[in-house]
Each structure stands twice: as C-alpha cells, then as structure tokens.
Scaffold this active site. Structure first.
Site: not given
Length: 119
Positions: A21, A98
């Site tokens: 990420e 997200k």
C-alpha cells in the site's frame, strides 16, 4: 448552522499498514460536510466571508497525497484539522473512503467518518 458539502473528492495516497500500500498507493475518496454560518457571505455576496471550497479541495487532496499514515482514522483527523484551519468553518464531518482496501472477501467500500468542531 449551515452546511457546505463536498462529495467524492478523489486523490491518490500511500496510506495503509502493508508495504505494498505504501509503495503502490491507491485512490482515496473524501466527503466533507462543513458547518458554518453562511449569512455574512450571502448578505454581501462575498466569497471572502465563506469557505472557498475550491481552495479547500486542493488542500485536502494535498493531505491525501502527502505523508503516509497507517490508518485512515489518522488521515481523517488530518483532513479535519485542515478544514478547521479555515476560520469560518466551525464544524466538519469527514468521511474517508478506501474502496481498494486489501480485504480478501468481496466488498464495496471501507469508510471512516469523524466529526470535529472548534472548542
């Protein structure tokens, strides 16, 4: 209290607890509900007496694109702090989406919503 709302502000960030990420990044989507008194701006038809949401949107996008954090809770707090730097904003509700969170099962979205106000 009056409300000014921005929905669907998208920016790329490198937030999350996993290394991929941080390296690859992903798109985050932010919704803002700003609480303020719009009467002074409306009475004078004066942008200087309200929140300039175009400027604020750029600032929020810069926070999302900025220094990585592990948690979207932390990101939401940083965004709220940025919004409250505008003197006319008395309260803000921030939702951070997200949609590409690393979850093994099918899902539509992950969100964190916080509300912050001036003391």
């Amino acid at each position: 209290m009056d409300r000014v709302t921005l929905r669907g502000l998208s920016a790329r960030g490198h937030h999350g607890v996993f290394q991929h990420e941080r390296e690859d990044g992903q798109t985050f989507v932010v919704d803002l509900v700003l609480g303020l008194d719009t009467r002074p701006a409306a009475a004078d038809d004066d942008l200087e007496r309200t929140v300039h949401y175009g400027v604020l949107a750029e600032q929020v996008a810069a926070v999302v694109a900025g220094e990585p954090v592990n948690l979207i809770e932390t990101l939401a707090q940083r965004i709220a702090d940025t919004c409250l730097e505008h003197e006319v904003v008395q309260e803000v509700e921030v939702t951070v989406h997200k949609p590409d969170a690393p979850i093994a099962v099918p899902f539509e979205d992950v969100t964190v919503t916080i509300t912050r106000s001036r003391p």
